[in-house]
Design an enzyme around this catalytic site. Structure first.
Site, PDB file in Angstrom:
ATOM      1  N   GLU A 138      52.313  18.711  76.228  1.00 39.04           N
ATOM      2  CA  GLU A 138      51.109  18.648  76.780  1.00 39.04           C
ATOM      3  C   GLU A 138      49.944  19.092  75.780  1.00 39.04           C
ATOM      4  OE1 GLU A 138      50.122  17.728  79.633  1.00 39.04           O
ATOM      5  OE2 GLU A 138      48.447  18.638  80.251  1.00 39.04           O
ATOM      6  N   THR A 145      39.229   5.792  84.534  1.00 39.28           N
ATOM      7  CA  THR A 145      40.037   6.536  83.883  1.00 39.28           C
ATOM      8  C   THR A 145      41.179   6.869  84.490  1.00 39.28           C
ATOM      9  OG1 THR A 145      40.005   8.760  82.693  1.00 39.28           O
ATOM     10  CG2 THR A 145      38.965   8.953  84.925  1.00 39.28           C
TER      11      THR A 145
END
Ligand code: DMJ
Length: 655
Positions: free
Chosen positions: A524, A635
């Site tokens: 992440e 997006t």
């Protein structure tokens, strides 16, 4: 006769009324005037009379504000909000118990007779004229779907010329493999969680989450790391459902999974209800639901997608009722009433900065200028405000219009704001010069203050806190390789090669974050300090939740360069997904990319179907499949068409 004025003498009134009678008469008269004026408020917004008297109030967006006292929940000062659009649903509208589906609605939008040939029979349904409530003036509107389709430069799915060529057969097989993954992800979701927002593959059930209208939770659940709240005990979600269905539609279409597409469409027609309640993230609803519905409409011309996108768009409008017009991050859906934006002192750049593409299309497809006005106002505020060193901080007060703190990042909290600037330029067929200039100016500042090269030669964007750098990149920031590549061509000539090279370097760094893990999937967040490069430094940032950003950049870089390395890297991701994320009942994120026996997080994120698998499939497709000449991806990877028309439509007007 001449009358003398005597002290104490009151002349009789011309109408012969005495004082008490006169007083009563005046009382009656003032009552009548108050009544008439009051009645103006009951007239529909578009009434001529009303606009005559109340023009200044109605025409200033954001005047009916939510009073914000620090530390207190906002109090609604006036209602209803100024926007004409978000009316309470008419009886039967979106009411699951009602037999009157969207096609039978009366109201602001009404379907008209198809006009086009059968070729686009579904398509022709999209041509329409907006109809208004009785007494309202009409907004001239027509959207000619056939004309739109004829303006595309390429067939939507391309010509697939590679399918007949022998040397390309490996690519075809790779594409087929990704299609199989999509089919499996969809079928698992459909089997265990149809209608829920996302699938839990280990427990073989679904969950609603808190981003789309559950009664708890503050702003931007996911970006603030609150995704764990998705499973709060006792929370009864009353929000939007079926995020995975809506997010999957265009991927199913792209991969020609026809049966599955029909299943998804049928669910939208029959079970996707908009009369929901609770707090929802404006950003998430916009990019996933509105984006997904708009794309599905542009691909098929099916009226149900257009109608639901517009209706849902209307439900988001109350979020804009702030003194600046910068929307709050959370909108409260209140079934059958106006809804209002809730508390929270700052709005997030990536959230309010990632509405532009979808809102212009909402205006284009509805004829209602309000959507375009809302996002143009955001642009105006951002254009005017002072920017420290030319940088855009991530938090802005929607009340004062000032930055709340100086944290700048091209990753989470900032990311898609920059993406939407360059994509607004491209979507406008390169006419939105304001967006173009803002993009390149912002990029200059980011390059000057955030760009770094590690001792080991890896290029990365750090995060900036009032001048101090965190030498870290989030997985989310890895979309920027693709963005830089997409924007390279329109930069000043002397910068074009530079941006293309920067795009390649950033993408290489993100690839390294994958290559240096044991699973070949990326963490992440990864750091560049204390001798470590492109690696997470703690378990809490070592997870991978099926995110798309790295393969998204591979796809753009492949299209730009045709360097086979991007397909090779993409294929490594496919293999790793199969090995570590595939379960018996769908795909799951993993908790530690540095362990070859990782625990699953029990979530098949909807963006895995919307984005990760779509970008992988496109990476192994020819360039004319969803050609970048015709489409920009929002997006959440939902394709929206470039405006090739010389349309005078309000959506494309510059101010
Ligand atoms: C997606 O929902 C969107 O891409 C968003 O802009 C940020 N990233 C997630 C997936 O990682």
């Amino acid at each position: 006769m001449h009358m003398r004025k005597l002290p104490g003498f009151v002349p009789p009134s011309p109408w012969g009324l005495r004082l008490p009678q006169k007083f009563l008469f005046l009382l009656f008269l003032s009552g009548l005037v108050t009544l008439c004026f009051g009645a103006l408020f009951l007239l529909p917004h578009s009434s001529r009379l009303k606009r005559l008297f109340l023009a200044s109030r109605i025409q200033q967006p954001g005047l009916e504000v939510i009073a914000e006292v620090p530390g207190h929940s906002p109090v609604r000062q006036r209602e209803p909000p100024p926007n004409p659009a978000p009316a309470a649903p008419a009886p039967g509208e979106d009411d699951p118990n009602s037999r009157a589906g969207p096609r039978h609605r009366k109201g602001w939008l009404r379907r008209t007779r198809p006009t086009g040939p059968r070729e686009e029979a579904t398509a022709a349904r999209g041509s329409g004229v907006a109809a208004l409530r009785p007494g309202e003036e009409s907004i001239p509107f027509s959207f000619d779907f056939n004309a739109f389709r004829s303006r595309l430069r390429h067939p939507v799915l391309g010509t697939r010329t590679d399918e007949s060529k022998e040397p390309q057969s490996q690519v075809r097989a790779q594409r087929e493999k990704i299609k199989e993954m999509m089919r499996f992800a969809w079928q698992s979701y459909r089997r265990y969680a149809m209608g829920k927002n996302e699938l839990r593959p280990l427990t073989k059930d679904g969950y609603e989450g808190s981003m789309f209208g559950s009664p708890v939770v503050g702003p931007d659940v996911r970006r603030h790391g609150r995704s764990m709240l998705q499973d709060l005990p006792g929370v009864k979600a009353g929000g939007l459902r079926g995020a995975t269905v809506i997010d999957s539609l265009d991927t199913l279409y792209l991969m020609e999974l026809k049966e599955e597409f029909q299943e998804a469409k049928a669910w939208v027609e029959e079970s996707f209800h908009l009369n929901v309640s609770g707090e929802a993230s404006l950003f998430e609803v916009n990019i996933r639901y509105i984006g997904g519905l708009l794309s599905a409409y542009y691909l098929t011309g099916e009226e149900v997608f257009r109608m639901k996108a517009i209706k849902l768009g209307e439900k988001l409008l109350p979020a804009f009722n702030t003194p600046t017009g910068i929307p709050k991050g959370v909108v409260n859906f209140k079934s059958g009433s106006w809804g209002w934006a809730t508390s929270g002192s700052s709005s997030v750049l990536a959230e309010f900065g990632s509405l532009h593409l979808e809102f212009l299309h909402l205006t284009e497809l509805s004829g209602n200028p309000i959507f375009a006005e809302k996002v143009r106002n955001i642009r105006k505020v951002l254009r005017k405000i002072d920017k420290p060193l030319g940088l855009y901080p991530n938090f802005l007060s929607p009340v004062s219009g000032n930055w709340v703190q100086h944290h700048v990042s091209i990753g989470g909290l900032g990311d898609s704001f920059y993406e939407y600037l360059i994509k607004s330029w491209l979507m406008s067929a390169k006419t939105d010069l304001e967006a173009k200039n803002m993009y390149y100016e912002a990029l200059e500042a980011i390059e000057t203050y955030l760009l770094n090269v590690s001792p080991g030669g890896l290029t990365y964007f750090a995060e900036w806190r009032g001048g101090i750098l965190d030498h870290k990149m989030g997985h989310l920031a890895c979309f920027s390789g693709g963005m830089l590549s997409l924007g390279a061509e329109d930069a000043k000539e002397e910068k074009r090669a530079h941006y293309q090279e920067l795009a390649a370097q950033i993408t290489r760094t993100c690839h390294e974050s994958y290559a240096r893990s044991d699973t070949k999937l990326g963490p992440e967040a990864f750091w560049f300090n204390n001798g470590r490069e492109a690696e997470a430094t703690q378990l809490s940032e070592s997870y991978y939740i099926l995110r798309p950003e790295v393969v998204e950049s591979y796809m753009y870089l492949w299209r730009q360069t045709h360097d086979p390395i991007y397909r090779n890297w993409g294929w490594d991701v496919v293999l790793a997904l199969e090995k570590y994320c595939r379960t018996d009942a769908g795909f799951s994120g993993i908790q530690d990319v540095y362990s070859t026996r990782p625990n699953h997080d029990n979530k098949q994120q909807s963006f895995f179907l919307a984005e990760t698998l779509k970008y992988l499939y496109l990476l192994f497709s020819e360039d004319d499949t969803f050609s970048l000449e015709d489409w920009v991806f929002n997006t959440e990877a939902h394709p929206l068409p470039v405006n090739h028309s010389d349309s005078a439509s309000q959506a494309w007007h510059q101010h």
